[in-house]
Write a protein that holds these residues in place. Structure first.
Motif: not given
Length: 694
Positions: A397-416
């Motif tokens: 579960x931790x591994x699958x969650x980390x993979x999906x999180x990495x997949x979406x990081x590139x499109x997440x907006x910045x904190x600003x």
């Protein structure tokens, strides 16, 4: 064992392998050093096989103790406890490339342990741990078809960097871990910022070429001090029993694999096993052996149909994706939700928006950091129609969650751009193949439904491989049985513009770059097909946040006023939070984030913050709280620790005989600043404030 040290140039530093000095009672023991980072890796094997065992019991552990970075653990307990997420992910990274290289039929317990002894804060120990695991197994007496080597490749300013530092990775468009032996690539683990398939393939090729010297140095170490491999009785295939089972079940299995639903097939196979058991146990065969051989017969049948008859278990073509259904806003009281169903795999993703107070504090060897985006994956037993204890998240579960999180990081907006903490939870409600990629798709829909301004939609797909000497078949969107009986699990996520994450695991001893190129091309085709289906449900983020989500207002104050805003021991800011119920996050650069679901409370807090952080202005109207009453007037607090006097003559436009006739202690009144003398004393007027607002 005699002490041996070997060194080889590996990117920007020397890689140093040492053995024969410490942990000498292990079957194999190696320390790997790169810069100031040192990892000890040991490999041990049990002498005996547990009775009745029918699987290969390999366990891999990784330990990152804070002494390696010269720190003492935070919190009440000053001793490391359960494995951190980083340790679990690193253990999985070690496990995946070495597992396919053990001989088939090995049933002895094998444990590989990686302990980070020293961390320089620049070089990640995970790559060293993979190399160390291979080296320890290679020089040990444990049967192992290695060696294997691993490296990390970054893509920075159109240049490939081998084994980048943590700081260099911050500016990288691609972070790919490559594990390989001389036969080819065995494992890939990647995070990217929408890179092309060609760039990705070149990065893997670059990594593979740089791994050959690391394989050679392990082979040299084996020649110098390697132990003779122990002769172990492997679990041999009972060909007579397997042939009997095949004859008794072939026709029945052919009918079983025409059934559309996984649970129907499983029920029929279970019934078939009971019939075989009743017949063959009487002939002297053990139930466990019958079960193992039946699985092998199933495996041969499924693979033969694909390779020889071009038939998949559910009748699809090799490139066909199962039926897809997408929905958004499926839950009434969440900030955003998305339901993604592909065949018999279903993910319900829920997005929750929070403030800076909700960020996750991660205590890693390289130092503390905060996460404002989290994706958590949940795999309940009912998703596969089973019963099991429900405890904390497992390694999968931790591994699958980390993979999906990495997949979406590139499109997440910045904190600003978007000053929220974002948490996505993927609830796997059904599973029959690639629930991690279903999570990527559902999470994308959920984020857009919540109004998170992601740069683009991300979809994911899993490919499989059936490879025999004479033929190779790549399967798009593999079902569970194709994953179980196949040779590869190849997951690719990305936007319409490029790749954002890749994970590849093999059950064979490697694939060449040409086959990898074909897999990437087929994955792109499937990924874009899924993306079109997602766009039909919701093509872009909603223009507004859910009414249930907190609103965060961004203020900018003079950084020199931060101390005054916080107050002694945090007294001032705590009083604002207590009186308004908002959350307040103050940055060192003067950015202040005020979060609340109540607009009026947020406005009140902003007014109080401005009153403190901004200089008192003559002519401006404030809300003052009466603190003291004197014969000559009333003292009002217009900001924390800032009081001014409303003279009795300025209390009202009419004659005031007694101050207490007009105001009482605790009253809140509008006052106008009419003067500040040379000593900083503030003069206020209630009368002029009323005239200005009437």
């Amino acid at each position: 064992m005699q002490k041996q040290i070997l060194k080889v140039k590996f990117g920007q530093q020397d890689l140093i392998l040492e053995t024969g000095k410490i942990a000498k009672q292990a079957n194999g023991s190696v320390t790997v050093q790169y810069g100031g980072t040192v990892v000890l890796v040991t490999a041990c094997m049990s002498r005996e096989v547990r009775e009745g065992r029918d699987f290969f019991p390999l366990t891999v552990e990784c330990q990152e103790k804070t002494y390696a970075a010269g720190r003492i653990p935070g919190g009440f307990f000053k001793r490391e406890g359960r494995p951190s997420e980083s340790e679990i992910l690193n253990a999985r990274l070690i496990d995946r490339p070495i597992r396919p290289l053990f001989p088939k039929g090995l049933l002895n317990d094998i444990q590989v342990m990686a302990v980070v002894l020293s961390s320089d804060g620049e070089n990640d120990p995970d790559i060293l741990a993979v190399i160390g695991a291979s080296a320890a197994l290679t020089i040990s007496d444990i049967p192992f078809n290695g060696p294997v080597a691993s490296c990390r490749v970054a893509w920075i300013n159109n240049e490939f960097i081998l084994n980048p530092t943590y700081a260099e990775l911050e500016n990288s468009d691609l972070n790919v871990v490559v594990a390989a032996n001389r036969s080819g690539v065995i494992m890939l683990e990647s995070e990217a910022k929408e890179v092309s398939e060609d760039t990705y393939l070149e990065a893997v090729k670059f990594g593979f070429e740089n791994l050959l010297p690391i394989i050679s140095i392990q082979e040299e170490l084996k020649k110098l001090c390697g132990k003779e491999k122990v002769q172990i009785k492997l679990n041999k295939v009972d060909t007579v029993l397997e042939q009997k089972i095949e004859e008794l079940s072939k026709e029945r299995l052919n009918e079983v694999y025409k059934l559309a639903k996984k649970e129907e097939r499983e029920e029929e196979v279970s019934a078939l096993f009971k019939e075989l058991e009743a017949k063959l146990v009487a002939e002297g065969y053990a139930s466990s052996d019958i079960k193992m051989r039946l699985v092998e017969v199933e495996k041969k049948l499924v693979r033969r149909k694909i390779l020889e008859e071009n038939i998949r278990e559910d009748g699809r073509s090799f490139k066909e994706v199962r039926p897809i259904d997408c929905e958004v806003s499926v839950l009434p009281c969440t900030h955003g939700s998305g339901l993604f169903t592909r065949g018999q795999t279903q993910s319900l993703a829920i997005t929750t928006l929070g403030t800076g107070e909700d960020e996750q504090l991660v205590e890693a060897l390289e130092g503390e950091k905060r996460k404002s985006f989290m994706l958590h994956y949940s795999f309940p037993p009912f998703s596969v129609g089973e019963t099991a204890p429900v405890r904390g998240p497992g390694r999968r579960e931790i591994g699958h969650g980390a993979l999906a999180e990495r997949a979406l990081l590139a499109v997440m907006p910045s904190k600003e751009e978007f000053p929220y903490t974002v948490r996505v939870v993927s609830e796997i409600l059904e599973s029959n193949g690639s629930s991690s990629m279903a999570t990527v798709c559902a999470a994308t829909l959920s984020l857009m439904d919540a109004g998170v301004p992601i740069k683009d939609a991300v979809s994911g797909i899993a490919l499989g491989l059936i490879k025999e000497t004479e033929k190779t078949v790549i399967l798009t969107d593999i079902a569970g049985i194709e994953d179980h009986f196949g040779d590869m699990d190849f997951k690719v996520a990305g936007t319409k513009n490029g790749i954002t994450a890749v994970q590849m695991d093999l059950k064979i001893d490697g694939i060449d770059l040409e086959l990898l190129k074909a897999c990437l091309s087929q994955a792109t085709e499937g990924r874009l097909f899924i993306l079109d289906k997602m766009n039909e449900a919701l093509a872009s983020p909603r223009g507004e946040l859910s009414s249930l989500a907190p609103r965060i207002e961004v203020l900018r104050v003079n950084p020199e006023k931060i101390g005054e805003l916080i107050g002694p021991g945090g007294k001032t800011i705590k009083s604002i939070i207590a009186s308004t119920g908002v959350s307040i996050d103050i940055k060192d650069d003067g950015v202040v984030l005020v979060g609340s679901t109540n607009a009026s409370k947020a406005e009140e807090a902003i007014r109080m913050i401005k009153a403190i952080a901004e200089d008192i202005e003559v002519g401006r109207i404030y809300i003052g709280k009466v603190k003291r009453i004197m014969n000559f007037g009333a003292f009002c607090e217009i900001a924390p620790r800032k009081e001014g006097l409303v003279h009795v003559s300025e209390l009202s436009s009419r004659f005031v005989k007694s101050v207490e006739e007009v105001v009482k202690i605790g009253d809140e009144i509008k006052v106008k600043v009419i003067g500040i003398d040379e000593l900083g004393r503030i003069n206020l007027s209630r009368k002029q404030a009323e005239e200005a607002t009437s």
